[in-house]
Design a protein around this motif. Structure first.
Motif, PDB file in Angstrom:
ATOM      1  N   ASP A   9       0.940  -1.195  -0.060  1.00  0.00           N
ATOM      2  CA  ASP A   9       0.061   0.027  -0.078  1.00  0.00           C
ATOM      3  C   ASP A   9       0.770   0.936  -0.227  1.00  0.00           C
ATOM      4  O   ASP A   9       0.698   2.367  -0.818  1.00  0.00           O
ATOM      5  CB  ASP A   9      -0.786  -0.038   1.205  1.00  0.00           C
ATOM      6  N   SER A  10       1.950   1.366   0.805  1.00  0.00           N
ATOM      7  CA  SER A  10       2.786   2.526   0.811  1.00  0.00           C
ATOM      8  C   SER A  10       3.387   2.520  -0.447  1.00  0.00           C
ATOM      9  O   SER A  10       3.544   3.850  -1.044  1.00  0.00           O
ATOM     10  CB  SER A  10       4.032   2.168   1.861  1.00  0.00           C
ATOM     11  N   LEU A  11       3.895   1.491  -1.277  1.00  0.00           N
ATOM     12  CA  LEU A  11       4.506   1.625  -2.445  1.00  0.00           C
ATOM     13  C   LEU A  11       3.532   2.292  -3.465  1.00  0.00           C
ATOM     14  O   LEU A  11       3.885   3.294  -4.341  1.00  0.00           O
ATOM     15  CB  LEU A  11       4.935  -0.011  -3.099  1.00  0.00           C
ATOM     16  N   MET A  12       2.250   1.825  -3.438  1.00  0.00           N
ATOM     17  CA  MET A  12       1.183   2.374  -4.263  1.00  0.00           C
ATOM     18  C   MET A  12       1.024   3.843  -3.854  1.00  0.00           C
ATOM     19  O   MET A  12       0.852   4.739  -4.872  1.00  0.00           O
ATOM     20  CB  MET A  12      -0.110   1.581  -4.007  1.00  0.00           C
ATOM     21  N   GLU A  13       1.114   4.293  -2.727  1.00  0.00           N
ATOM     22  CA  GLU A  13       1.046   5.594  -2.525  1.00  0.00           C
ATOM     23  C   GLU A  13       2.173   6.587  -3.200  1.00  0.00           C
ATOM     24  O   GLU A  13       1.561   7.593  -3.581  1.00  0.00           O
ATOM     25  CB  GLU A  13       1.015   6.088  -1.117  1.00  0.00           C
ATOM     26  N   ALA A  14       3.276   5.788  -2.909  1.00  0.00           N
ATOM     27  CA  ALA A  14       4.508   6.412  -3.737  1.00  0.00           C
ATOM     28  C   ALA A  14       4.345   6.638  -5.047  1.00  0.00           C
ATOM     29  O   ALA A  14       4.802   7.552  -5.646  1.00  0.00           O
ATOM     30  CB  ALA A  14       5.741   5.753  -3.365  1.00  0.00           C
ATOM     31  N   LEU A  15       4.016   5.518  -5.530  1.00  0.00           N
ATOM     32  CA  LEU A  15       3.702   5.587  -7.046  1.00  0.00           C
ATOM     33  C   LEU A  15       2.603   6.485  -7.741  1.00  0.00           C
ATOM     34  O   LEU A  15       2.869   7.509  -8.517  1.00  0.00           O
ATOM     35  CB  LEU A  15       3.250   4.275  -7.759  1.00  0.00           C
ATOM     36  N   TYR A  16       1.718   6.919  -6.950  1.00  0.00           N
ATOM     37  CA  TYR A  16       0.671   7.815  -7.269  1.00  0.00           C
ATOM     38  C   TYR A  16       1.319   9.352  -7.046  1.00  0.00           C
ATOM     39  O   TYR A  16       1.006  10.244  -7.960  1.00  0.00           O
ATOM     40  CB  TYR A  16      -0.551   7.801  -6.645  1.00  0.00           C
ATOM     41  N   LEU A  17       1.942   9.631  -6.081  1.00  0.00           N
ATOM     42  CA  LEU A  17       2.801  10.513  -5.656  1.00  0.00           C
ATOM     43  C   LEU A  17       3.730  11.058  -6.829  1.00  0.00           C
ATOM     44  O   LEU A  17       3.786  12.148  -7.166  1.00  0.00           O
ATOM     45  CB  LEU A  17       3.442  10.701  -4.456  1.00  0.00           C
ATOM     46  N   ARG A  18       4.505   9.989  -7.500  1.00  0.00           N
ATOM     47  CA  ARG A  18       5.559  10.232  -8.203  1.00  0.00           C
ATOM     48  C   ARG A  18       4.898  10.433  -9.846  1.00  0.00           C
ATOM     49  O   ARG A  18       5.647  11.111 -10.618  1.00  0.00           O
ATOM     50  CB  ARG A  18       6.414   9.273  -8.281  1.00  0.00           C
ATOM     51  N   ASP A  19       3.816  10.032 -10.003  1.00  0.00           N
ATOM     52  CA  ASP A  19       3.553   9.906 -11.438  1.00  0.00           C
ATOM     53  C   ASP A  19       1.911  10.309 -11.550  1.00  0.00           C
ATOM     54  O   ASP A  19       1.029   9.651 -10.917  1.00  0.00           O
ATOM     55  CB  ASP A  19       3.330   8.429 -11.971  1.00  0.00           C
ATOM     56  N   ASN A  20       1.551  11.829 -11.841  1.00  0.00           N
ATOM     57  CA  ASN A  20       0.509  12.240 -11.713  1.00  0.00           C
ATOM     58  C   ASN A  20      -0.695  11.664 -12.819  1.00  0.00           C
ATOM     59  O   ASN A  20      -1.817  11.719 -12.684  1.00  0.00           O
ATOM     60  CB  ASN A  20       0.533  13.857 -12.293  1.00  0.00           C
ATOM     61  N   SER A  21      -0.028  11.011 -13.984  1.00  0.00           N
ATOM     62  CA  SER A  21      -1.038  10.402 -14.575  1.00  0.00           C
ATOM     63  C   SER A  21      -1.287   8.610 -14.035  1.00  0.00           C
ATOM     64  O   SER A  21      -1.877   7.953 -14.960  1.00  0.00           O
ATOM     65  CB  SER A  21      -0.514  10.304 -15.870  1.00  0.00           C
ATOM     66  N   PHE A  22      -0.626   8.297 -12.913  1.00  0.00           N
ATOM     67  CA  PHE A  22      -0.868   6.914 -12.737  1.00  0.00           C
ATOM     68  C   PHE A  22      -2.497   6.689 -12.170  1.00  0.00           C
ATOM     69  O   PHE A  22      -2.947   7.581 -11.594  1.00  0.00           O
ATOM     70  CB  PHE A  22      -0.159   6.898 -11.201  1.00  0.00           C
ATOM     71  N   THR A  23      -3.016   5.749 -12.743  1.00  0.00           N
ATOM     72  CA  THR A  23      -4.431   5.388 -12.427  1.00  0.00           C
ATOM     73  C   THR A  23      -4.594   4.167 -11.701  1.00  0.00           C
ATOM     74  O   THR A  23      -3.718   3.213 -11.402  1.00  0.00           O
ATOM     75  CB  THR A  23      -5.055   5.271 -13.784  1.00  0.00           C
ATOM     76  N   ASP A  24      -5.826   3.619 -11.450  1.00  0.00           N
ATOM     77  CA  ASP A  24      -6.518   2.756 -10.797  1.00  0.00           C
ATOM     78  C   ASP A  24      -5.835   1.336 -11.720  1.00  0.00           C
ATOM     79  O   ASP A  24      -5.600   0.304 -10.964  1.00  0.00           O
ATOM     80  CB  ASP A  24      -7.637   2.633 -10.637  1.00  0.00           C
ATOM     81  N   LYS A  25      -5.872   1.544 -13.025  1.00  0.00           N
ATOM     82  CA  LYS A  25      -5.552   0.424 -13.597  1.00  0.00           C
ATOM     83  C   LYS A  25      -4.198   0.209 -13.631  1.00  0.00           C
ATOM     84  O   LYS A  25      -3.454  -0.909 -13.670  1.00  0.00           O
ATOM     85  CB  LYS A  25      -5.847   0.468 -15.284  1.00  0.00           C
ATOM     86  N   ASP A  26      -3.414   1.106 -13.541  1.00  0.00           N
ATOM     87  CA  ASP A  26      -1.793   1.035 -13.355  1.00  0.00           C
ATOM     88  C   ASP A  26      -1.571   0.321 -12.000  1.00  0.00           C
ATOM     89  O   ASP A  26      -0.798  -0.594 -11.988  1.00  0.00           O
ATOM     90  CB  ASP A  26      -0.960   2.234 -13.350  1.00  0.00           C
ATOM     91  N   GLU A  27      -2.400   0.749 -10.867  1.00  0.00           N
ATOM     92  CA  GLU A  27      -2.194   0.291  -9.510  1.00  0.00           C
ATOM     93  C   GLU A  27      -2.353  -1.347  -9.644  1.00  0.00           C
ATOM     94  O   GLU A  27      -1.792  -2.146  -9.268  1.00  0.00           O
ATOM     95  CB  GLU A  27      -3.267   0.964  -8.661  1.00  0.00           C
ATOM     96  N   LEU A  28      -3.684  -1.566 -10.378  1.00  0.00           N
ATOM     97  CA  LEU A  28      -4.014  -3.047 -10.340  1.00  0.00           C
ATOM     98  C   LEU A  28      -2.710  -3.755 -11.135  1.00  0.00           C
ATOM     99  O   LEU A  28      -2.435  -4.938 -10.549  1.00  0.00           O
ATOM    100  CB  LEU A  28      -5.116  -3.213 -11.016  1.00  0.00           C
ATOM    101  N   ALA A  29      -2.184  -3.293 -12.117  1.00  0.00           N
ATOM    102  CA  ALA A  29      -1.244  -3.982 -12.938  1.00  0.00           C
ATOM    103  C   ALA A  29       0.054  -3.893 -11.959  1.00  0.00           C
ATOM    104  O   ALA A  29       0.629  -5.429 -11.940  1.00  0.00           O
ATOM    105  CB  ALA A  29      -0.834  -3.092 -14.002  1.00  0.00           C
ATOM    106  N   TRP A  30       0.370  -3.275 -11.165  1.00  0.00           N
ATOM    107  CA  TRP A  30       1.532  -3.406 -10.267  1.00  0.00           C
ATOM    108  C   TRP A  30       1.346  -4.366  -9.155  1.00  0.00           C
ATOM    109  O   TRP A  30       2.068  -5.165  -8.943  1.00  0.00           O
ATOM    110  CB  TRP A  30       1.909  -2.040  -9.529  1.00  0.00           C
TER     111      TRP A  30
END
Length: 144
Positions: free
Chosen positions: A106-127
């Motif tokens: 969950d922390s990694l996902m938060e960091a990914l959203y923070l670093r990439d403004n275009s990061f989406t729910d679909k990207d999160e699911l892929a990760w």
């Protein structure tokens, strides 16, 4: 409504996201620093586990651990690196409570959203889908 191939193919979506956020094996300093800031703030248990840790070395280990988890997802083969990762977190290593791997993710996902403004729910699911097999293996070994 049309769905593109990237929307359907989580592996391609993940690969595109990794290339964008980490390059081809590059060490993304900002992402890893954001991750640890977020992760360490999640609980006293997490903070205590890292109290006497060389964080510079730990940040490199996080990068290497991500590569190990990604490799396992792609090859489906338990590598020496994955075995070492699991053992280091298991009862003979740091004895990390298995629930913390969910907090880690969950922390990694938060960091990914923070670093990439275009990061989406679909990207999160892929990760999450990509990292899940390796995390499941590590959690399994940690229980033994």
């Amino acid at each position: 409504m049309s769905t593109s191939r990237t929307d359907l193919n989580y592996e391609q979506r993940f690969n595109d996201s990794v290339d964008k956020l980490m390059g081809h094996g590059c060490y993304n300093v900002e992402l890893i620093e954001d991750f640890y800031r977020i992760f360490l703030a999640k609980s006293d248990v997490v903070a205590n586990l890292f109290a006497h840790t060389n964080m510079s070395a730990q940040k490199t280990m996080l990068h290497d651990s991500l590569e190990t988890l990604i490799d396992f997802s792609r090859t489906k083969e338990i590598s020496p690196a994955l075995e070492k990762l699991a053992q280091a977190h298991g009862k003979r290593g740091k004895n990390v409570p298995t629930y913390l791997f969910d907090v880690w993710l969950d922390s990694l996902m938060e960091a990914l959203y923070l670093r990439d403004n275009s990061f989406t729910d679909k990207d999160e699911l892929a990760w999450r889908l990509t990292l899940a097999p390796g995390i499941t293996y590590v959690k399994f070994i940690c229980k033994k």
